[in-house]
Design an enzyme around this catalytic site. Sequence first.
Site, short mmCIF file in Angstrom:
data_model
loop_
_atom_site.label_atom_id
_atom_site.label_comp_id
_atom_site.label_asym_id
_atom_site.label_seq_id
_atom_site.Cartn_x
_atom_site.Cartn_y
_atom_site.Cartn_z
N HIS A 179 43.35 49.71 38.50
CA HIS A 179 42.87 49.90 39.94
C HIS A 179 43.09 51.03 40.52
O HIS A 179 44.20 51.63 40.49
CB HIS A 179 43.41 48.56 40.71
CG HIS A 179 43.27 48.79 42.27
ND1 HIS A 179 41.92 47.96 42.76
CD2 HIS A 179 43.43 49.11 43.36
CE1 HIS A 179 41.80 48.06 44.04
NE2 HIS A 179 42.80 48.72 44.30
N ASP A 207 41.30 35.75 49.93
CA ASP A 207 41.34 37.32 50.38
C ASP A 207 40.09 37.74 50.95
O ASP A 207 40.04 38.67 51.99
CB ASP A 207 41.38 38.16 48.71
CG ASP A 207 41.33 39.74 49.20
OD1 ASP A 207 42.44 40.08 50.05
OD2 ASP A 207 40.53 40.61 48.96
N ARG A 248 41.46 40.61 58.77
CA ARG A 248 42.37 41.74 58.94
C ARG A 248 41.63 43.00 59.55
O ARG A 248 42.01 43.66 60.36
CB ARG A 248 43.19 42.14 57.67
CG ARG A 248 44.03 41.32 57.00
CD ARG A 248 44.69 41.41 55.78
NE ARG A 248 44.99 43.08 55.71
CZ ARG A 248 45.19 43.64 54.53
NH1 ARG A 248 44.38 42.88 53.41
NH2 ARG A 248 45.23 44.83 54.27
N SER A 286 46.64 41.58 48.99
CA SER A 286 44.94 41.57 48.73
C SER A 286 44.78 42.25 47.22
O SER A 286 43.75 41.60 46.72
CB SER A 286 44.58 42.37 49.96
OG SER A 286 43.17 42.68 49.68
N LYS A 292 43.64 39.82 43.56
CA LYS A 292 42.52 39.95 42.62
C LYS A 292 42.44 40.18 41.24
O LYS A 292 41.77 39.90 40.43
CB LYS A 292 41.18 41.06 43.41
CG LYS A 292 40.82 40.48 44.74
CD LYS A 292 40.04 41.50 45.51
CE LYS A 292 40.89 42.29 46.14
NZ LYS A 292 40.52 42.99 47.34
N1 URA Z 1 41.55 47.16 49.28
C1 URA Z 1 41.76 45.74 49.22
O1 URA Z 1 41.18 45.07 48.31
N2 URA Z 1 42.72 45.32 49.99
C2 URA Z 1 43.31 45.90 50.91
O2 URA Z 1 43.96 45.25 51.77
C3 URA Z 1 42.97 47.39 51.09
C4 URA Z 1 42.36 47.96 50.19
#
Ligand code: URA
Length: 463
Positions: A82, A161, A168, A183, A187
């Site tokens: 990621h 999320d 957010r 977050s 995932k």
């Molecule tokens: N990318 C995400 O997937 N979540 C966040 O909170 C910030 C960046």
Amino acid sequence: MNFLSLIESKREGKTLAPEQIENFVLEFTAGKIPDYQMAALLMAIYFRGLSTAETTALTLAMRDSGDVLEFPEDTRPLVDKHSTGGIGDKVSLPLAPLLACLGFRVPMISGRGLGITGGTLDKLDSIPGFQTLLPAEKIVEQVQQVGCVICGQTDRMVPADKKIYALRDASGTVPSIPLITASILSKKLAESLEALVLDVKFGCAAFMQTKAEARKLAKAMVALGNDCGVNTRAILTDMNTPLGRAAGNWLEVKESVACLEPTSRSRRSESAHTFTKSSQRGLTSAATAEGQASDLRSLVLDCAAHLLMQTKKSKSLAAARKQAGDCLDSGEPRRKWDEMLVAQGANLSVFNQKLALDHTASAVLELKSPCAGFVSKCDARLIGEVIRDLGGGRLTKESVINYDVGVDRIAKPGEAVQKNSVLARIHATGQSQAKSACARLKTAFEISAKPVKAAPLILEIIQ
Ligand code: URA
């Protein structure tokens, strides 16, 4: 559940119990908690933070709010990477097929870009016919058969999320380390991974602009990933300069394919590359042609090497890097890329015809160096802003992207240039757009009379 008392507890800095966290994630996802109350809790978390145990509970509850991918028993470890995102960051594209050829399974669930940062799915959408929206069964089937998939999150994956992030975004609570960590990792955990490598970027075009902020986020994500049972490492990388020589959706696909092409002997020296805290950007004279940036290749190999180490497939980082480099040079990952494209609906002959074109945008213009010297600055943020304004990025989630625009042949810090050497080539929808982009891009570059040493690409490894 008395949600008001939970907000008050966090407002007073108290610790929430895992069951309280699981409950509110469940109830908010089911639409049983109003947005105004959830926004208040998020703001309390923003100011008071979450302990490691609270963040773990939040992450796992978010992961379990929807489908978690289930894979059959297999000797090939499930891994992924990621990145926190940046300009020209196309590492995922060559990395997925490389990892598949190294004996991994790669369920790479990716996202779209917003603002100046590009998204992997947007880049892939520039490939004719390529499907990024796949049901969970197809994701699992392709991972088992091909070894890799790059696609979007299904509607049924991590719905918590999606809802929490939207809130957010609207309540000024995005920049909270525990919320970002939960977050991102919820995932990734829904992919049922064994190992994860995180590319956490710092610099003018990064989500976290300072090294200290990026390090803090990386440490939090590594601790949480490991706590949740996924072997997690982070690489802190420089995002003051774009990665590679191209930025813009289709141009990045082209550069990714070039990265997968077997290389000449002259570029094999990276097998002797030693791992230090500061591997240089490594742009050698052999890396002069478009699409041949060695910083991209270097980062792809580093990510693969770390995953080989994390899954105990290699004994040392140097050996792992050589293994990854040899694999890339074998041409197998290039063939795997085609296999992945076909599995996801692309028409290879149309793709190859498009690949053979020098450019697909209507207008192309070169930005030339005003003098001889050495590139001392190549501002990734400004380049990202110019590409976004050319139509290559989104100003809002609803914006429609132009896949053909962008910038390539980017000259990088440390490189020698002559007067009138190309500093960048602009791809635009028309001559006037190209000219105004060119005028803005002039200020992205600085040329020094004296030789310049490029900043290291990798600052440190956090594990
Ligand atoms: N990318 C995400 O997937 N979540 C966040 O909170 C910030 C960046």
